[in-house]
Scaffold this active site. Structure first.
Site, PDB file in Angstrom:
ATOM      1  NE  ARG A   1       7.765  -2.695   6.206  1.00  0.00           N
ATOM      2  CZ  ARG A   1       6.461  -2.569   6.391  1.00  0.00           C
ATOM      3  NH1 ARG A   1       5.724  -1.968   5.499  1.00  0.00           N
ATOM      4  NH2 ARG A   1       5.914  -3.079   7.466  1.00  0.00           N
TER       5      ARG A   1
ATOM      6  NE  ARG B   1      -4.523  -1.063   9.853  1.00  0.00           N
ATOM      7  CZ  ARG B   1      -3.453  -0.588   9.219  1.00  0.00           C
ATOM      8  NH1 ARG B   1      -3.405   0.640   8.800  1.00  0.00           N
ATOM      9  NH2 ARG B   1      -2.432  -1.375   9.039  1.00  0.00           N
TER      10      ARG B   1
ATOM     11  NE  ARG C   1       6.200  -0.416  10.100  1.00  0.00           N
ATOM     12  CZ  ARG C   1       5.074  -0.428   9.412  1.00  0.00           C
ATOM     13  NH1 ARG C   1       4.972   0.243   8.283  1.00  0.00           N
ATOM     14  NH2 ARG C   1       4.034  -1.113   9.851  1.00  0.00           N
TER      15      ARG C   1
ATOM     16  NE  ARG D   1       1.912  -4.936  11.013  1.00  0.00           N
ATOM     17  CZ  ARG D   1       3.038  -4.699  10.319  1.00  0.00           C
ATOM     18  NH1 ARG D   1       4.194  -5.147  10.750  1.00  0.00           N
ATOM     19  NH2 ARG D   1       2.970  -4.005   9.215  1.00  0.00           N
TER      20      ARG D   1
ATOM     21  CE  LYS E   1      -1.945  -0.947   3.967  1.00  0.00           C
ATOM     22  NZ  LYS E   1      -1.301  -2.241   4.292  1.00  0.00           N
TER      23      LYS E   1
HETATM   24  P1  AP5 Z   1       4.894  -1.575   1.870  1.00  0.00           P
HETATM   25  O1  AP5 Z   1       4.604  -0.735   0.700  1.00  0.00           O
HETATM   26  O2  AP5 Z   1       5.695  -1.017   2.979  1.00  0.00           O
HETATM   27  O3  AP5 Z   1       3.538  -2.252   2.395  1.00  0.00           O
HETATM   28  P2  AP5 Z   1       2.318  -1.671   3.196  1.00  0.00           P
HETATM   29  O4  AP5 Z   1       1.108  -2.302   2.598  1.00  0.00           O
HETATM   30  O5  AP5 Z   1       2.386  -0.201   3.292  1.00  0.00           O
HETATM   31  O6  AP5 Z   1       2.600  -2.367   4.588  1.00  0.00           O
HETATM   32  P3  AP5 Z   1       2.563  -1.796   6.061  1.00  0.00           P
HETATM   33  O7  AP5 Z   1       3.284  -2.797   6.915  1.00  0.00           O
HETATM   34  O8  AP5 Z   1       3.020  -0.379   6.108  1.00  0.00           O
HETATM   35  O9  AP5 Z   1       1.070  -1.877   6.352  1.00  0.00           O
HETATM   36  P4  AP5 Z   1       0.411  -1.911   7.682  1.00  0.00           P
HETATM   37  O10 AP5 Z   1      -0.952  -1.746   7.207  1.00  0.00           O
HETATM   38  O11 AP5 Z   1       0.651  -3.117   8.501  1.00  0.00           O
HETATM   39  O12 AP5 Z   1       1.133  -0.748   8.520  1.00  0.00           O
HETATM   40  P5  AP5 Z   1       0.720   0.722   8.854  1.00  0.00           P
HETATM   41  O13 AP5 Z   1       1.923   1.545   8.917  1.00  0.00           O
HETATM   42  O14 AP5 Z   1      -0.395   1.159   7.977  1.00  0.00           O
HETATM   43  O15 AP5 Z   1       5.605  -2.913   1.322  1.00  0.00           O
HETATM   44  C1  AP5 Z   1       6.044  -3.947   2.200  1.00  0.00           C
HETATM   45  C2  AP5 Z   1       7.424  -4.480   1.733  1.00  0.00           C
HETATM   46  O16 AP5 Z   1       7.274  -5.138   0.484  1.00  0.00           O
HETATM   47  C3  AP5 Z   1       8.460  -3.376   1.500  1.00  0.00           C
HETATM   48  O17 AP5 Z   1       9.724  -3.861   1.850  1.00  0.00           O
HETATM   49  C4  AP5 Z   1       8.379  -3.122   0.000  1.00  0.00           C
HETATM   50  O18 AP5 Z   1       9.569  -2.593  -0.514  1.00  0.00           O
HETATM   51  C5  AP5 Z   1       8.058  -4.503  -0.543  1.00  0.00           C
HETATM   52  N1  AP5 Z   1       7.230  -4.473  -1.744  1.00  0.00           N
HETATM   53  C6  AP5 Z   1       6.211  -3.616  -2.038  1.00  0.00           C
HETATM   54  N2  AP5 Z   1       5.654  -3.895  -3.234  1.00  0.00           N
HETATM   55  C7  AP5 Z   1       6.357  -4.973  -3.714  1.00  0.00           C
HETATM   56  C8  AP5 Z   1       6.255  -5.761  -4.908  1.00  0.00           C
HETATM   57  N3  AP5 Z   1       5.310  -5.511  -5.843  1.00  0.00           N
HETATM   58  N4  AP5 Z   1       7.102  -6.800  -5.055  1.00  0.00           N
HETATM   59  C9  AP5 Z   1       8.038  -7.085  -4.088  1.00  0.00           C
HETATM   60  N5  AP5 Z   1       8.196  -6.378  -2.959  1.00  0.00           N
HETATM   61  C10 AP5 Z   1       7.357  -5.338  -2.763  1.00  0.00           C
HETATM   62  O19 AP5 Z   1       0.133   0.552  10.322  1.00  0.00           O
HETATM   63  C11 AP5 Z   1       0.966   0.163  11.406  1.00  0.00           C
HETATM   64  C12 AP5 Z   1       0.166   0.071  12.668  1.00  0.00           C
HETATM   65  O20 AP5 Z   1      -0.398   1.369  12.986  1.00  0.00           O
HETATM   66  C13 AP5 Z   1      -1.043  -0.866  12.622  1.00  0.00           C
HETATM   67  O21 AP5 Z   1      -0.679  -2.189  12.916  1.00  0.00           O
HETATM   68  C14 AP5 Z   1      -1.948  -0.232  13.686  1.00  0.00           C
HETATM   69  O22 AP5 Z   1      -1.520  -0.606  14.977  1.00  0.00           O
HETATM   70  C15 AP5 Z   1      -1.699   1.246  13.512  1.00  0.00           C
HETATM   71  N6  AP5 Z   1      -2.675   1.894  12.609  1.00  0.00           N
HETATM   72  C16 AP5 Z   1      -2.394   2.513  11.416  1.00  0.00           C
HETATM   73  N7  AP5 Z   1      -3.510   2.980  10.841  1.00  0.00           N
HETATM   74  C17 AP5 Z   1      -4.535   2.651  11.679  1.00  0.00           C
HETATM   75  C18 AP5 Z   1      -5.946   2.854  11.630  1.00  0.00           C
HETATM   76  N8  AP5 Z   1      -6.537   3.470  10.582  1.00  0.00           N
HETATM   77  N9  AP5 Z   1      -6.691   2.386  12.656  1.00  0.00           N
HETATM   78  C19 AP5 Z   1      -6.115   1.760  13.703  1.00  0.00           C
HETATM   79  N10 AP5 Z   1      -4.794   1.524  13.810  1.00  0.00           N
HETATM   80  C20 AP5 Z   1      -4.002   1.971  12.809  1.00  0.00           C
HETATM   81 MG    MG Z   2       2.703   1.197   4.899  1.00  0.00          MG
END
Ligand code: AP5
Ligand code: MG
Ligand code: ZN
Length: 213
Positions: free
Chosen positions: A127, A88, A160, A171, A13
């Site tokens: 990552r 979410r 991270r 997660r 994402k």
């Molecule tokens: P990346 O692009 O980093 O993936 P992502 O989908 O952004 O993954 P996140 O881990 O950031 O998502 P998340 O939803 O768990 O975390 P968030 O920060 O939102 O890609 C992942 C890896 O794959 C990278 O190394 C990348 O380079 C690689 N990659 C990408 N595309 C690729 C491809 N096509 N081929 C190969 N490799 C590839 O949330 C973190 C925490 O915050 C949550 O757990 C929660 O506690 C809290 N939080 C955030 N938002 C909310 C909300 N709205 N409500 C409640 N809690 C929340």
């Molecule tokens: Mg992300």
């Protein structure tokens, strides 16, 4: 243009959101990044959010919704934005809907980046992220030009805290329970578009651009 990115943790994402924002010149708003910057700055919100994030749980809606609404009220959001990691939960989606319809507005696309669970854990362990601009790299698939340094802003890359395998598992289950229902929610509104997130990142992006036009 207002876009929501849906998908499991690690689906890509953030990677795709950043590419969309560079191409269409709209801001990338990640609630995860907003929380992480609060944690880094030692704010009250950051302290509370960290307790949940470290366990792989969702931060409660009370702490999340206002943070997001304040952010999208900023001037830079006038021409649209990409939301990454919000909504979410169904209640978060309903609040966003209500807020936008109050302004005579709506979400244009909900893009679901689809990646099976098997691929996720592998992706997360490689990552590296930029604590300054939020850019995401992968040590094998998407390495930075210079090892350990962000291509976009030159900051030192980090791993991270919540990318440990056991937290990633948690997660993923939280995603299936609380976030996956949003796929139906947006499908019913006829704005859901699903892309195959297992492809190479440039191919995923080409599929997204074909949708956005
Ligand atoms: P990346 O692009 O980093 O993936 P992502 O989908 O952004 O993954 P996140 O881990 O950031 O998502 P998340 O939803 O768990 O975390 P968030 O920060 O939102 O890609 C992942 C890896 O794959 C990278 O190394 C990348 O380079 C690689 N990659 C990408 N595309 C690729 C491809 N096509 N081929 C190969 N490799 C590839 O949330 C973190 C925490 O915050 C949550 O757990 C929660 O506690 C809290 N939080 C955030 N938002 C909310 C909300 N709205 N409500 C409640 N809690 C929340
Ligand atoms: Mg992300
Ligand atoms: Zn950076």
């Amino acid at each position: 243009m207002k876009i929501i990115m849906l998908g499991a943790p690690g689906a890509g994402k953030g990677t795709q959101a950043q590419m969309i924002c560079d191409k269409y010149s709209i801001p990338h708003i990640s609630t995860g990044d907003l929380f992480r910057s609060n944690i880094k700055n030692g704010t009250e919100l950051g302290k509370k959010a960290k307790e949940y994030m470290d366990k792989g749980q969702l931060v409660p809606d009370e702490l999340t919704v206002q943070l997001l609404l304040d952010r999208v009220a900023n001037d830079d959001c006038k021409n649209g934005y990409v939301l990454d990691g919000f909504p979410r939960t169904i209640p978060q989606a309903e609040v966003l809907d209500k807020e936008l319809s109050g302004l005579g507005d709506k979400v244009d696309f909900a893009i679901n980046v689809d990646v099976p669970d098997e691929n996720i854990v592998r992706r997360m362990s490689g990552r590296r992220t930029c604590p300054k601009c939020g850019a995401s790299y992968h040590i094998e698939h998407i390495p930075p030009k210079k090892e350990g340094v962000c291509d976009r802003c030159g900051a030192e890359l980090i791993q991270r805290d919540d990318d440990k395998p056991e937290t990633v598992q948690n997660r993923l289950s939280v995603y299936h329970e609380q976030t996956q229902p949003l796929i139906n929610f947006y499908d019913e509104k006829a704005i859901l578009k699903t892309v195959d997130g297992t492809k190479d990142l440039n191919d995923v992006f080409a599929d997204i651009v074909a949708i956005l036009g």
